[in-house]
Scaffold this active site. Structure first.
Site, short mmCIF file in Angstrom:
data_model
loop_
_atom_site.label_atom_id
_atom_site.label_comp_id
_atom_site.label_asym_id
_atom_site.label_seq_id
_atom_site.Cartn_x
_atom_site.Cartn_y
_atom_site.Cartn_z
N LYS A 1 -55.83 -31.55 -14.80
CA LYS A 1 -55.64 -32.30 -16.05
C LYS A 1 -54.93 -33.62 -15.79
O LYS A 1 -55.34 -34.68 -16.25
CB LYS A 1 -54.82 -31.47 -17.07
CG LYS A 1 -55.40 -30.11 -17.38
CD LYS A 1 -54.54 -29.32 -18.36
CE LYS A 1 -53.18 -28.91 -17.83
NZ LYS A 1 -53.21 -27.93 -16.73
N ARG B 1 -49.76 -28.95 -3.66
CA ARG B 1 -49.38 -30.16 -4.40
C ARG B 1 -48.01 -30.66 -3.94
O ARG B 1 -47.09 -29.90 -3.68
CB ARG B 1 -49.34 -29.88 -5.90
CG ARG B 1 -48.78 -31.07 -6.69
CD ARG B 1 -49.02 -30.98 -8.16
NE ARG B 1 -48.52 -29.76 -8.75
CZ ARG B 1 -48.84 -29.36 -9.98
NH1 ARG B 1 -49.67 -30.07 -10.71
NH2 ARG B 1 -48.35 -28.25 -10.45
N ARG C 1 -47.39 -18.49 -14.14
CA ARG C 1 -47.98 -19.53 -15.01
C ARG C 1 -49.45 -19.24 -15.31
O ARG C 1 -49.91 -19.45 -16.42
CB ARG C 1 -47.87 -20.91 -14.33
CG ARG C 1 -46.45 -21.46 -14.37
CD ARG C 1 -46.25 -22.54 -13.33
NE ARG C 1 -47.09 -23.70 -13.53
CZ ARG C 1 -47.46 -24.52 -12.55
NH1 ARG C 1 -47.04 -24.31 -11.31
NH2 ARG C 1 -48.20 -25.56 -12.81
P1 AP5 Z 1 -53.06 -31.61 -11.25
O1 AP5 Z 1 -53.88 -32.74 -11.72
O2 AP5 Z 1 -51.61 -31.82 -11.06
O3 AP5 Z 1 -53.33 -30.31 -12.17
P2 AP5 Z 1 -52.85 -29.98 -13.63
O4 AP5 Z 1 -54.00 -29.36 -14.35
O5 AP5 Z 1 -52.20 -31.17 -14.25
O6 AP5 Z 1 -51.81 -28.84 -13.27
P3 AP5 Z 1 -50.30 -28.65 -13.73
O7 AP5 Z 1 -49.70 -27.69 -12.75
O8 AP5 Z 1 -49.60 -29.96 -13.92
O9 AP5 Z 1 -50.52 -27.97 -15.11
P4 AP5 Z 1 -49.52 -27.16 -15.90
O10 AP5 Z 1 -50.25 -27.08 -17.17
O11 AP5 Z 1 -49.09 -25.89 -15.29
O12 AP5 Z 1 -48.18 -28.06 -15.83
P5 AP5 Z 1 -47.54 -29.09 -16.85
O13 AP5 Z 1 -46.88 -30.14 -16.05
O14 AP5 Z 1 -48.47 -29.47 -17.90
O15 AP5 Z 1 -53.69 -31.08 -9.89
C1 AP5 Z 1 -53.06 -30.08 -9.12
C2 AP5 Z 1 -53.18 -30.41 -7.62
O16 AP5 Z 1 -54.54 -30.44 -7.24
C3 AP5 Z 1 -52.62 -31.81 -7.25
O17 AP5 Z 1 -52.03 -31.70 -5.98
C4 AP5 Z 1 -53.83 -32.72 -7.21
O18 AP5 Z 1 -53.63 -33.75 -6.27
C5 AP5 Z 1 -54.94 -31.74 -6.78
N1 AP5 Z 1 -56.22 -32.02 -7.45
C6 AP5 Z 1 -56.42 -32.15 -8.80
N2 AP5 Z 1 -57.71 -32.36 -9.07
C7 AP5 Z 1 -58.35 -32.35 -7.88
C8 AP5 Z 1 -59.70 -32.49 -7.49
N3 AP5 Z 1 -60.68 -32.70 -8.39
N4 AP5 Z 1 -60.02 -32.40 -6.19
C9 AP5 Z 1 -59.07 -32.19 -5.28
N5 AP5 Z 1 -57.75 -32.05 -5.54
C10 AP5 Z 1 -57.40 -32.13 -6.85
O19 AP5 Z 1 -46.41 -28.18 -17.51
C11 AP5 Z 1 -45.31 -27.73 -16.76
C12 AP5 Z 1 -44.40 -26.86 -17.61
O20 AP5 Z 1 -43.90 -27.63 -18.72
C13 AP5 Z 1 -45.05 -25.64 -18.27
O21 AP5 Z 1 -45.11 -24.53 -17.40
C14 AP5 Z 1 -44.10 -25.41 -19.45
O22 AP5 Z 1 -42.91 -24.81 -19.05
C15 AP5 Z 1 -43.82 -26.82 -19.90
N6 AP5 Z 1 -44.81 -27.31 -20.85
C16 AP5 Z 1 -45.63 -28.38 -20.67
N7 AP5 Z 1 -46.43 -28.55 -21.74
C17 AP5 Z 1 -46.11 -27.56 -22.60
C18 AP5 Z 1 -46.60 -27.21 -23.87
N8 AP5 Z 1 -47.58 -27.91 -24.47
N9 AP5 Z 1 -46.07 -26.13 -24.49
C19 AP5 Z 1 -45.08 -25.42 -23.92
N10 AP5 Z 1 -44.56 -25.71 -22.71
C20 AP5 Z 1 -45.08 -26.78 -22.05
MG MG Z 2 -50.23 -31.72 -14.68
#
Ligand code: AP5
Ligand code: MG
Length: 222
Positions: A15, A129, A173
């Site tokens: 994402k 990552r 997660r």
């Molecule tokens: P990346 O793009 O970072 O993936 P992502 O989908 O953004 O994964 P996240 O781990 O950030 O999602 P999340 O939902 O768990 O975390 P968030 O920060 O939102 O890609 C991952 C890796 O793969 C990277 O190394 C990238 O380089 C690589 N990659 C990506 N695409 C690729 C491709 N096509 N090809 C090759 N490599 C690729 O949330 C964190 C925490 O915050 C949550 O656990 C929660 O505690 C809190 N939080 C956030 N939002 C909320 C909410 N709405 N409600 C409640 N709590 C929340």
């Molecule tokens: Mg993210």
């Protein structure tokens, strides 16, 4: 461009990576709840202290708090600029909160794009990552390497492992996400806004798939 999109998908689906490309290529503002919370934690603000235990342990921050933080963020944004919401909404309660915020302003979402990815790929992405400790930019030890090992291309900051990318927290997660995903996807399906796109393959391929969807829906003219 005034397109308003929500990017859905499990942890590691890409994402944040896709939202970054949408910002660079199409000018959509990338707004990530995870990044907002991590920044507050880095700066040791009172919001950061409140959300720290949720974010580092991989649990969801309570809906009322997330919706009020996002309403504040979105209200400050320039009207007319498109949005790519990354990681929000994540529950039906948050999705309803977003709908209410937008409809109060005579606005609506154009689409909710769900990035589909097999679990082994999610785990490989999350466990490899690395993130910049200063600006939050994302890298991967195999698929998205920085020019200099351990150093951020954008700001020269040190690359680290995100606290919630430890193996046991990744598993937690993914379990939490699965429980929320079905009702959330049902919500957007019922509102005829759900579009599923494969999140497998390189970041450019994923972006091209999304661009194709945008062409088909006529969104690129917005
Ligand atoms: P990346 O793009 O970072 O993936 P992502 O989908 O953004 O994964 P996240 O781990 O950030 O999602 P999340 O939902 O768990 O975390 P968030 O920060 O939102 O890609 C991952 C890796 O793969 C990277 O190394 C990238 O380089 C690589 N990659 C990506 N695409 C690729 C491709 N096509 N090809 C090759 N490599 C690729 O949330 C964190 C925490 O915050 C949550 O656990 C929660 O505690 C809190 N939080 C956030 N939002 C909320 C909410 N709405 N409600 C409640 N709590 C929340
Ligand atoms: Mg993210």
């Amino acid at each position: 461009m005034s397109l308003r999109l929500v990017l859905l998908g499990p942890p590691g689906a890409g994402k944040g990576t896709l939202a970054g490309i949408l910002e660079k290529e199409l000018g959509l503002a990338h707004v990530s709840t995870g990044e907002i919370f991590r920044d507050e934690i880095r700066r040791k603000t009172s919001l950061g202290k409140t959300v720290n235990r949720f974010v580092t342990s991989g649990r969801l921050v309570p809906d009322e708090l997330v919706v009020s933080v996002m309403a504040g963020q979105l209200a400050r944004r320039r009207k007319g600029r498109g949005l790519a919401l990354d990681g929000f909404p994540r529950t039906v309660g948050q999705a309803k909160g977003l709908e209410a915020f937008l409809s109060d302003r005579g606005l609506a979402l154009d689409g909710a794009i769900y990035l589909d990815c097999p679990t082994p790929l999610l785990i490989a992405r999350l466990s490899g990552r690395r993130v910049c400790s200063r600006c939050g930019s994302n890298y991967h030890i195999r698929t998205m390497r920085p020019r200099r090992s351990g150093v951020c291309d954008a700001c020269g900051g040190t690359l680290i492992v995100r606290k919630d990318d430890q193996v046991n927290t990744i598993t937690k997660r993914l379990v939490i996400d699965r429980a929320q995903a079905t009702p959330l996807l049902d919500f957007y399906r019922q509102h005829h806004r759900l579009y599923r796109v494969s999140g497998s393959g390189g970041a450019v391929r994923v972006f091209q798939r999304v661009q194709r969807l945008m062409q088909q829906r006529g969104w690129l003219k917005k």
